[in-house]
Design a protein around this motif. Structure first.
Motif, PDB file in Angstrom:
ATOM      1  N   ALA A   1       0.861  -1.184   0.000  1.00  0.00           N
ATOM      2  CA  ALA A   1       0.000   0.000   0.000  1.00  0.00           C
ATOM      3  C   ALA A   1       0.898   1.235   0.000  1.00  0.00           C
TER       4      ALA A   1
ATOM      5  N   ARG B   1       1.326   5.418  -0.824  1.00  0.00           N
ATOM      6  CA  ARG B   1       0.687   6.712  -1.017  1.00  0.00           C
ATOM      7  C   ARG B   1       1.650   7.642  -1.746  1.00  0.00           C
TER       8      ARG B   1
ATOM      9  N   GLU C   1      -3.178  13.401  -2.728  1.00  0.00           N
ATOM     10  CA  GLU C   1      -2.483  12.121  -2.703  1.00  0.00           C
ATOM     11  C   GLU C   1      -3.299  11.078  -3.443  1.00  0.00           C
TER      12      GLU C   1
ATOM     13  N   LYS D   1      -3.592   6.786  -3.667  1.00  0.00           N
ATOM     14  CA  LYS D   1      -3.217   5.543  -3.006  1.00  0.00           C
ATOM     15  C   LYS D   1      -3.280   4.402  -4.009  1.00  0.00           C
TER      16      LYS D   1
END
Length: 293
Positions: free
Chosen positions: A205, A207, A259, A261
């Motif tokens: 994960a 960002r 941002e 993700k």
């Protein structure tokens, strides 16, 4: 402004303990807020065991500094890959043979030369082995100060090489992870409206922090990894992102407005990490690092 902090512990492995990074983070934050220090002109240097600290701190905190200079230290297990966007100087006496400091400095020079050759424009460095000098270089290493002063921090480089050390960080330049782990290696670059992930652990994960200085947020942004599209679309500006990235470090020049993700590919073909000579055994620390402004 010159700041010479007291080492937070008296242990030989103090540069491998998280409170050291937290101390430097807090010092920089306080000086930016209270003394109006320019966060793009913060420099790191250290002598002897302080030099050990520069070898360790500079790669893992490269996004906090404009340049760094190591004097008379030993890198232990530090790696130079994270120095891509941080000008880095090495000064050591030619006769400083304790813990092979002189030989290891020369090895780092070879590694930095190779990294710079493979990535033109990156890994700016200076390596000076001062002939006839021992652990004390009779201030010949003072030339590092005007050399560092030529540089200002680039908080939004085109390419980021992030290698997590034994002290991990959740954010590095415009990349962030929620679960940092020792040994994680992430390489990403941006060009126009596209972010390309060149290397990353599988199913991570990730960002990606953005703002209008990096690309046009009124147009689609595309994130790819080895030809696979991980994201395409508009990335909205967000008050929450501004607040969070500002609270992360209280650094107005490293705050972002948006941002995206993504989850990295499940089984990417990782680019090989650069190899380097094996460094000698770790020395015992005998002086703290300093962080001049």
């Amino acid at each position: 402004m010159y700041v010479a902090p007291r080492a937070p512990s008296n242990e030989w492995n103090l540069w491998h303990q998280a409170p050291v990074d937290q101390l430097f983070d807090r010092l920089i934050e306080d000086l930016v807020i209270c003394e109006r220090v320019d966060p793009d002109r913060v420099y790191l240097m250290g002598y002897s065991a302080g030099g050990d600290g520069v070898y360790q701190l500079a790669p893992r905190m490269a996004d906090r500094f404009a340049a760094a200079s190591m004097m008379a230290g030993h890198p232990n297990d530090a790696r130079p890959e994270g120095l891509r966007n941080l000008p880095f100087a090495i000064h050591v006496g030619g006769n400083d043979g304790a813990f092979d400091r002189n030989k290891v400095a020369a090895q780092w020079g070879v590694m930095l030369d190779a990294l710079a050759q493979s990535d033109p424009g990156a890994y700016v460095h200076q390596v000076e082995v001062h002939a006839g000098k021992g652990h004390w270089m009779d201030r010949e290493d003072a030339s590092a100060v005007p050399w560092m002063a030529k540089y200002t921090r680039n908080a939004r480089p085109q390419k980021v090489v992030w290698v997590q050390d034994d002290v991990t960080h959740p954010r590095f330049y415009w990349l962030a992870v929620d679960e940092p782990k020792q040994g994680q290696r992430i390489v990403a670059e941006r060009q126009g409206q596209e972010i390309n992930i060149l290397d990353a652990p599988p199913a991570l994960a990730l960002r990606i922090l953005l703002d209008d200085a990096m690309l046009d947020l009124d147009k689609d942004v595309r994130v790819t990894q080895q030809g696979k599209e991980l994201f395409v679309g508009r990335v909205p500006r967000s008050k929450a992102v501004i607040e969070r990235t500002l609270q992360d470090r209280y650094d107005p020049k490293a705050a972002f407005t948006a941002e995206v993700k993504v989850i990295t590919a499940a089984a990417p073909v990782l680019a090989p990490a650069p190899t380097a000579p094996t460094a000698p055994a770790a020395p015992v620390a005998d002086a703290p690092a300093s962080s001049p402004h």
